[in-house]
Scaffold this active site. Structure first.
Site, PDB file in Angstrom:
ATOM      1  N   LYS A  22      39.101 -72.229 -27.138  1.00 20.60           N
ATOM      2  CA  LYS A  22      38.231 -71.523 -26.057  1.00 20.60           C
ATOM      3  C   LYS A  22      36.973 -72.333 -26.029  1.00 20.60           C
ATOM      4  CE  LYS A  22      35.233 -67.681 -26.075  1.00 20.60           C
ATOM      5  NZ  LYS A  22      33.860 -68.196 -26.653  1.00 20.60           N
ATOM      6  N   ASN A  23      36.180 -72.540 -26.894  1.00 21.88           N
ATOM      7  CA  ASN A  23      35.260 -73.147 -26.578  1.00 21.88           C
ATOM      8  C   ASN A  23      35.054 -74.570 -26.146  1.00 21.88           C
ATOM      9  OD1 ASN A  23      33.807 -70.803 -27.439  1.00 21.88           O
ATOM     10  ND2 ASN A  23      33.474 -71.395 -29.415  1.00 21.88           N
ATOM     11  N   ARG A  93      29.023 -66.049 -21.929  1.00 21.59           N
ATOM     12  CA  ARG A  93      28.070 -66.899 -22.243  1.00 21.59           C
ATOM     13  C   ARG A  93      28.169 -68.160 -21.568  1.00 21.59           C
ATOM     14  NH1 ARG A  93      23.145 -66.800 -24.253  1.00 21.59           N
ATOM     15  NH2 ARG A  93      22.885 -68.474 -25.500  1.00 21.59           N
ATOM     16  N   CYS A 117      29.217 -62.341 -26.241  1.00 19.39           N
ATOM     17  CA  CYS A 117      29.052 -61.567 -27.383  1.00 19.39           C
ATOM     18  C   CYS A 117      27.616 -61.355 -27.837  1.00 19.39           C
ATOM     19  CB  CYS A 117      29.648 -62.377 -28.424  1.00 19.39           C
ATOM     20  SG  CYS A 117      31.402 -62.330 -28.454  1.00 19.39           S
ATOM     21  N   ARG A 122      19.789 -64.881 -28.074  1.00 18.88           N
ATOM     22  CA  ARG A 122      20.736 -65.892 -27.658  1.00 18.88           C
ATOM     23  C   ARG A 122      19.745 -66.853 -26.811  1.00 18.88           C
ATOM     24  NH1 ARG A 122      27.084 -65.031 -27.774  1.00 18.88           N
ATOM     25  NH2 ARG A 122      26.903 -67.418 -28.116  1.00 18.88           N
ATOM     26  N   PRO A 123      18.704 -67.288 -26.976  1.00 21.18           N
ATOM     27  CA  PRO A 123      17.756 -68.054 -26.221  1.00 21.18           C
ATOM     28  C   PRO A 123      18.544 -69.296 -25.584  1.00 21.18           C
ATOM     29  CG  PRO A 123      17.162 -68.395 -28.430  1.00 21.18           C
ATOM     30  CD  PRO A 123      18.186 -67.430 -28.405  1.00 21.18           C
ATOM     31  N   ILE A 124      18.099 -69.680 -24.342  1.00 16.65           N
ATOM     32  CA  ILE A 124      18.489 -70.815 -23.940  1.00 16.65           C
ATOM     33  C   ILE A 124      17.407 -71.925 -23.624  1.00 16.65           C
ATOM     34  CG2 ILE A 124      20.550 -69.952 -22.898  1.00 16.65           C
ATOM     35  CD1 ILE A 124      19.044 -70.012 -20.267  1.00 16.65           C
ATOM     36  N   ASP A 125      16.051 -71.785 -24.225  1.00 18.63           N
ATOM     37  CA  ASP A 125      15.286 -72.588 -24.129  1.00 18.63           C
ATOM     38  C   ASP A 125      15.535 -74.342 -24.359  1.00 18.63           C
ATOM     39  OD1 ASP A 125      15.303 -71.585 -26.734  1.00 18.63           O
ATOM     40  OD2 ASP A 125      13.875 -73.274 -27.228  1.00 18.63           O
ATOM     41  N   GLN A 126      16.401 -74.470 -25.263  1.00 14.66           N
ATOM     42  CA  GLN A 126      16.684 -76.165 -25.241  1.00 14.66           C
ATOM     43  C   GLN A 126      17.423 -76.684 -24.080  1.00 14.66           C
ATOM     44  OE1 GLN A 126      15.605 -77.888 -28.044  1.00 14.66           O
ATOM     45  NE2 GLN A 126      14.453 -75.997 -28.163  1.00 14.66           N
ATOM     46  N   ASP A 306      31.651 -68.513 -36.328  1.00 12.11           N
ATOM     47  CA  ASP A 306      32.812 -67.747 -35.716  1.00 12.11           C
ATOM     48  C   ASP A 306      33.847 -67.416 -36.662  1.00 12.11           C
ATOM     49  OD1 ASP A 306      31.061 -67.832 -33.584  1.00 12.11           O
ATOM     50  OD2 ASP A 306      32.551 -69.408 -32.301  1.00 12.11           O
ATOM     51  N   ILE A 328      23.311 -68.449 -38.582  1.00 15.22           N
ATOM     52  CA  ILE A 328      23.148 -68.814 -37.058  1.00 15.22           C
ATOM     53  C   ILE A 328      22.497 -67.683 -36.285  1.00 15.22           C
ATOM     54  CG2 ILE A 328      24.243 -69.930 -35.157  1.00 15.22           C
ATOM     55  CD1 ILE A 328      24.432 -71.765 -37.407  1.00 15.22           C
ATOM     56  N   ARG A 398      39.186 -61.859 -24.388  1.00 11.07           N
ATOM     57  CA  ARG A 398      38.285 -62.909 -24.010  1.00 11.07           C
ATOM     58  C   ARG A 398      38.368 -64.340 -24.804  1.00 11.07           C
ATOM     59  NH1 ARG A 398      32.746 -62.339 -25.782  1.00 11.07           N
ATOM     60  NH2 ARG A 398      32.899 -64.543 -24.965  1.00 11.07           N
TER      61      ARG A 398
HETATM   62  C1  UD1 Z   1      28.538 -71.709 -29.484  1.00  5.00           C
HETATM   63  C2  UD1 Z   1      29.680 -70.783 -29.277  1.00  5.00           C
HETATM   64  C3  UD1 Z   1      29.674 -69.697 -30.342  1.00  5.00           C
HETATM   65  C4  UD1 Z   1      29.432 -69.899 -31.546  1.00  5.00           C
HETATM   66  C5  UD1 Z   1      27.978 -70.733 -31.530  1.00  5.00           C
HETATM   67  C6  UD1 Z   1      27.461 -71.291 -32.956  1.00  5.00           C
HETATM   68  C7  UD1 Z   1      30.484 -71.473 -27.138  1.00  5.00           C
HETATM   69  C8  UD1 Z   1      30.977 -70.753 -25.502  1.00  5.00           C
HETATM   70  N1  UD1 Z   1      29.961 -70.490 -27.796  1.00  5.00           N
HETATM   71  O1  UD1 Z   1      27.331 -70.475 -28.727  1.00  5.00           O
HETATM   72  O2  UD1 Z   1      31.092 -68.938 -30.383  1.00  5.00           O
HETATM   73  O3  UD1 Z   1      28.997 -69.025 -32.332  1.00  5.00           O
HETATM   74  O4  UD1 Z   1      28.127 -71.983 -30.548  1.00  5.00           O
HETATM   75  O5  UD1 Z   1      28.634 -72.159 -33.573  1.00  5.00           O
HETATM   76  O6  UD1 Z   1      30.882 -72.600 -27.385  1.00  5.00           O
HETATM   77  N2  UD1 Z   1      19.431 -71.768 -29.897  1.00  5.00           N
HETATM   78  C9  UD1 Z   1      18.083 -71.676 -29.354  1.00  5.00           C
HETATM   79  N3  UD1 Z   1      17.739 -72.276 -28.359  1.00  5.00           N
HETATM   80  C10 UD1 Z   1      18.728 -72.693 -27.443  1.00  5.00           C
HETATM   81  C11 UD1 Z   1      20.042 -72.590 -27.903  1.00  5.00           C
HETATM   82  C12 UD1 Z   1      20.373 -72.129 -29.115  1.00  5.00           C
HETATM   83  O7  UD1 Z   1      17.057 -71.283 -30.235  1.00  5.00           O
HETATM   84  O8  UD1 Z   1      18.406 -73.097 -26.596  1.00  5.00           O
HETATM   85  C13 UD1 Z   1      19.705 -71.324 -31.305  1.00  5.00           C
HETATM   86  C14 UD1 Z   1      20.461 -69.869 -31.098  1.00  5.00           C
HETATM   87  O9  UD1 Z   1      19.900 -68.762 -31.046  1.00  5.00           O
HETATM   88  C15 UD1 Z   1      21.320 -69.917 -32.636  1.00  5.00           C
HETATM   89  C16 UD1 Z   1      21.412 -71.521 -32.623  1.00  5.00           C
HETATM   90  O10 UD1 Z   1      20.518 -72.085 -31.879  1.00  5.00           O
HETATM   91  O11 UD1 Z   1      20.630 -69.462 -33.611  1.00  5.00           O
HETATM   92  C17 UD1 Z   1      22.925 -72.050 -32.343  1.00  5.00           C
HETATM   93  O12 UD1 Z   1      23.251 -71.514 -31.007  1.00  5.00           O
HETATM   94  P1  UD1 Z   1      24.280 -72.409 -30.193  1.00  5.00           P
HETATM   95  O13 UD1 Z   1      24.891 -73.397 -30.900  1.00  5.00           O
HETATM   96  O14 UD1 Z   1      23.498 -72.809 -28.642  1.00  5.00           O
HETATM   97  O15 UD1 Z   1      25.362 -71.201 -29.722  1.00  5.00           O
HETATM   98  P2  UD1 Z   1      26.094 -71.346 -28.182  1.00  5.00           P
HETATM   99  O16 UD1 Z   1      26.251 -72.495 -27.667  1.00  5.00           O
HETATM  100  O17 UD1 Z   1      25.423 -70.126 -27.668  1.00  5.00           O
END
Ligand code: UD1
Length: 419
Positions: A22-23, A93, A117, A122-126, A306, A328, A398
């Protein structure tokens, strides 16, 4: 409303074939936007997240033909829209991958803030930091994200946290950028390697995926008419491995990559289960009560978050007291309240949960709070005495293809009922 009804007490036995990841799929599909042409993707999991992305790609102008149940041909020659429907993109997501792909393809995109989920913040700052470093202007507000750029220029980007999504997204945005992009402190999950392999198959120049430094040398364009097969799903395989352990069963898991499962295998051996590897198949069996263990979730190659809820089911019936530390996500123990309704004795506080192993679980009505919690509840229902009803199963659909059929083939008494 659909629910799953499980009559428990079954030892799972037989064979199961793992679907495409899926991912990986939810990133590869948006990545096709970087190609001005056609490509064929097979081993694509037939799950609702994939169907939603296909519908979004169609809205952007792509033509999609399902040639087989797990194979599509995508024609992205005529992408004519840079606004992805907000209602569709905010459902899951991975819609954030449209940003990296469309910045590369058209230099402009507007999407709804990503849903998916509920695992806590679930920030996207990075992701945004990466796009801005490449020269894009990103605006977030009123439930949507807009990103624009007249030209993306390669640069060095250090990720402050190890993020799967941000690593893939920056990789997508860099493929057609001018010059070289370096991602430091990159995530290393198998699906990151798979997205890089897909893009390289189509003519990109990405090196180092699977290590913590990825270099992307920008190319002028990707080529058309490639074929790619999605990697087997590490998490689905892990789910069936733990289902074998919890049910004291014996399952041959086919079409998997055993090295991707090393971290789960290690814990299964510690618990007292058996794992045998045969090429791209793995047999997992168990004939006794699992032993207690401590588990800490970590980015790959650590124990995957996961698979944490599925492991939680095993530990709920283990001999002794086990601890899971979730490193995580802030809110990944919601399933423990549902397992407690089934007789488990789990105390969850913050990112730690303590599992006092009980002799058995008992069937009850329970609610899937998210995708993997739903998978865990199916395993719990299969090993419990009596009947379990699982609600909110759209979460499960999903990410798992034909899940009840796969469990039925292994002997589970599981029915999908439309109320
Ligand atoms: C992806 C997977 C999800 C899995 C996760 C961790 C997909 C679609 N989903 O989610 O199933 O649980 O990886 O293996 O592939 N973070 C920040 N800033 C950011 C991005 C992330 O602080 O910009 C933090 C998150 O809050 C979290 C950690 O980084 O604590 C890991 O998140 P991330 O690996 O980005 O998860 P996703 O890509 O959303």
């Amino acid at each position: 409303m659909e629910k799953l009804v499980i009559k428990g007490g079954t030892k799972l036995n037989g064979e199961v074939t793992i679907s495409g990841a899926k991912n990986a799929a939810v990133a590869i599909l948006p990545a096709t936007l970087l190609i001005k042409g056609t490509c064929k993707i097979n081993n694509l999991p037939n799950i609702s997240d994939v169907k939603i992305i296909c519908n979004i790609l169609k809205e952007l102008g792509a033509k999609i033909t399902w040639t087989k149940p797990n194979e599509i041909i995508i024609d992205t020659r005529e992408i004519n829209c840079t606004k992805a429907p907000i209602d569709m993109t905010s459902k899951f997501r991975a819609s954030y991958y449209l940003i990296g792909s469309m910045l590369g393809r058209c230099g402009s995109i507007e999407v709804g803030l990503p849903g998916g989920c509920n695992l806590g913040a679930r920030p996207i700052d990075q992701h945004i930091k990466g796009f801005e470093a490449l020269g894009a202007k990103v605006t977030v507000g009123q439930g949507k994200i807009s990103a624009k750029s007249s030209k993306l220029i390669g640069t060095s980007i250090y990720m402050d946290v190890v993020s799967v999504g941000a690593t893939i997204n920056v990789m997508l945005a860099s493929v057609l950028a001018e010059g070289t992009t370096t991602i430091d402190n990159a995530a290393k999950e198998p699906h990151i390697v798979d997205v890089a392999n897909f893009l390289n198959t189509m003519g990109a120049d990405i090196r180092g995926a699977g290590t913590d430094v990825i270099k992307i040398n920008g190319v002028k364009e990707l080529k058309s008419e490639g074929t790619y097969s999605v990697v087997p799903d590490q998490i689905e395989a892990g789910t069936f491995m733990l289902a074998a352990i919890a049910s004291k069963g014996n399952i041959l898991i086919k079409n998997c990559i055993p090295e991707h499962l090393d971290c789960i295998t290690a814990k299964i051996l510690e618990i007292g289960g058996n794992v045998e590897i045969y090429g791209d198949s793995i047999r997992v069996s168990n004939n006794k009560r699992p032993s207690k263990v401590s588990v800490k979730t970590l980015p790959y190659p650590g124990f995957p978050t996961d698979v944490q809820p599925q492991m939680g089911v095993v530990l709920s019936i283990a001999n002794g007291t086990s601890i899971i530390n979730e490193s995580i996500w802030d809110s990944r123990f919601q399933y423990t309240a549902e397992l407690n309704k089934m007789g488990a004795q789990i105390t969850a506080q913050g990112k730690t949960a303590i599992f006092e192993g009980v002799d058995k679980l008992c069937g009850a009505p329970v609610y899937a709070s998210d995708l993997r919690a739903g998978a865990a509840l199916i395993i719990a229902g299969i090993i419990a005495d009596g009947t379990t009803e699982i609600y909110n199963i759209d979460h499960i659909d999903r990410g798992y293809e034909n899940i009840e059929e796969k469990f039925k083939k292994l002997g589970a008494n599981i029915q999908r009922i439309n109320e």
